[in-house]
Design an enzyme around this catalytic site. Structure first.
Site, PDB file in Angstrom:
ATOM      1  CG  HIS A 202      31.237-117.886   8.384  1.00  0.00           C
ATOM      2  ND1 HIS A 202      30.625-118.935   9.026  1.00  0.00           N
ATOM      3  CD2 HIS A 202      30.232-117.222   7.728  1.00  0.00           C
ATOM      4  CE1 HIS A 202      29.332-118.912   8.783  1.00  0.00           C
ATOM      5  NE2 HIS A 202      29.054-117.880   8.002  1.00  0.00           N
TER       6      HIS A 202
ATOM      7  CE1 TYR B 163      27.209-118.997   2.621  1.00  0.00           C
ATOM      8  CE2 TYR B 163      27.221-118.821   5.007  1.00  0.00           C
ATOM      9  CZ  TYR B 163      26.618-118.584   3.782  1.00  0.00           C
ATOM     10  OH  TYR B 163      25.415-117.922   3.737  1.00  0.00           O
TER      11      TYR B 163
ATOM     12  NE  ARG C  39      17.380-114.449  11.060  1.00  0.00           N
ATOM     13  CZ  ARG C  39      16.876-115.512  10.459  1.00  0.00           C
ATOM     14  NH1 ARG C  39      15.666-115.947  10.805  1.00  0.00           N
ATOM     15  NH2 ARG C  39      17.555-116.146   9.524  1.00  0.00           N
TER      16      ARG C  39
END
Length: 466
Positions: free
Chosen positions: A239, A244, A432
């Site tokens: 990731h 992040y 989603r």
């Protein structure tokens, strides 16, 4: 109709008998070629049964303390397993901390301990028993760590009556306020530097990582990868997106270090490249390694972006050409998330990230690079998913609105329409929409007229023929 799959035990060692539901291409009723979306794709030693992948989605559903801290639970078998049951080609476990302080929240999963392997293995085994590949996204949240689950934040209001987007996780809530880290340290480096209604923000101030801690971090990323292999996971994704830790190092806005991990492009990408090399050194040659990036942080037009520069599409193209030679097999192309002042695309189109992915794919191929590309973001319709991975699919999409297409190309640095004979991406990653419709793969196949195998237990309720 595609033949019903044979029953098998799936993964050796499971205590229950489970069918392996292979979604095979079958033959469309009108004898047209099977869309590439439902054709298998081999990457190293793995084969995706179709090109629809379940992207990692934070669920905030592991224990925050005790011996089971960070370990996946039956909840993950129920949710992730269901996506596999209903046809996804690959199902990816959400962002999983390689260190305890690398979790987004105290209830996010981790893989810093061998004690967390058995729970991951249970989830991976079930996913694979249903014919999908199992994957895990290894991550470190950096300065966006130690926050509460979003429904906890959403239940609270600022003094001005606004719903809170994020709430800090204190020690009492299982958080680690004194050990939130980033490339830079101090209050001015808090993610939401502009406090809502002059109240405390939803994130803790980070402290700057030392070079020794960075070296330890790289080792911990490799150790987590080794644990993933022991758990039987098929694919690992790094990731490097959404603000992040890795993204924080990549960006000149959030990384103004003066050592070998800051400053130049080479220094800002050093952490990521070291992580890639460390992981490839400890995983099997046959195991694919994916990388998710924010292809742009949408800061080019801000004062900060004008002053310091920003991570943009050109930076991502440059990075893609490098990682293709270091053992990254698939680039998962997302965007944004590194700064609250980000200014998203100026055009109203669902496929803005897909167009960026397409440009990266085209630029890498120009130099003979071998790198599969994944498109992600607002992929909700059958024809949309089909056209992304199909030769000539871009032409069909662009024909809908020439003016939007022109603005979209300009936003990602494309002055002319791309080669319509080339796919925009090799796979689609959907998040989603699976939460809304776990049966989305089966629905897409039905809408595209592709007859695929359904789970035996659901044959009585399968969609009628169109």
């Amino acid at each position: 109709m595609a033949p019903a799959p044979e029953l098998n035990i799936g993964v050796t060692g499971l205590e229950y008998f489970t069918p392996q539901h292979i979604i095979s291409p079958g033959t469309p009723a009108d004898s047209k070629p099977v869309p590439k979306l439902f054709q298998p794709l081999t990457i190293r030693g793995t084969t995706l049964r179709n090109r629809i992948l379940v992207a990692p989605m934070c669920q905030y559903s592991t224990a925050s303390h005790g011996p089971a801290t960070g370990a996946l639970t039956d909840y993950h078998i129920a949710t992730l397993g269901h996506y596999a049951l209903k046809g996804a080609g690959l199902v990816m476990v959400e962002a999983t901390g390689v260190q305890p302080n690398g979790r987004i929240s105290p209830n996010c999963p981790g893989l810093w301990s061998d004690a967390q392997i058995p729970a991951l293995r249970r989830v991976s085994d079930f996913i694979k028993s249903q014919g999908a590949l199992s994957a895990i996204q290894l991550a470190h949240a950096g300065r966006k760590a130690s926050t509460c689950a979003p429904w906890i934040a959403g239940a609270q209001r600022t003094s001005g009556g606004k719903r809170k987007v994020s709430v800090r996780a204190s020690e009492a809530a299982g958080g680690w306020p004194e050990d939130v880290v980033g490339p830079m340290g101090g209050e001015e480096w808090t993610w939401d530097e502009k406090k809502l209604d002059d109240e405390a923000g939803g994130y803790w101030a980070p402290r700057a990582l030392s070079e020794k801690e960075i070296e330890e971090l790289v080792r911990d990323w490799a150790s987590a990868a080794e644990r993933s292999v022991k758990a039987g996971v098929d694919v690992i994704e790094i990731h490097g997106a959404h603000g992040y830790l890795i993204h924080q190092f990549l960006s000149p806005i959030t990384n103004r270090r003066t050592d070998r991990y800051g400053g130049s492009f080479e220094n800002r990408t050093r952490l990521l490249l070291e992580i890639i090399q460390a992981i490839r050194a400890v995983i099997p040659e046959s195991m694919p390694l994916y990388l998710r990036i924010s292809s742009t942080e949408w800061m080019e037009e801000t004062d900060l972006g004008q002053k310091y520069g920003s991570w943009d599409v050109e930076s991502s193209i440059r990075l893609a050409k490098i990682v293709a030679g270091l053992g990254i097999d698939l680039l998962d192309v997302s965007s944004g998330g590194n700064h609250p002042q980000q200014k998203l695309n100026p055009f109203d189109a669902k496929d803005y990230q897909t167009r960026i992915a397409s440009r990266i794919r085209e630029e890498v191929k120009k130099e003979g690079g071998k790198l599969f590309i994944g498109a992600v973001g607002l992929i909700t319709e059958a024809e949309q998913a089909r056209d992304i991975v199909e030769e000539g699919g871009a032409v069909a999409q662009q024909a809908g609105d020439a003016e939007i297409a022109k603005e979209a190309r300009a936003a990602v640095g494309m002055t002319e329409p791309r080669n319509g004979d080339e796919p925009q991406a090799d796979v689609v990653l959907v998040a989603r929409q699976f939460m809304r419709e776990p049966e989305w793969v089966l629905k897409v196949a039905w809408q595209l007229g592709v007859d695929v195998a359904w789970p035996n237990q659901f044959l009585r309720v399968r969609f009628p023929k169109l």
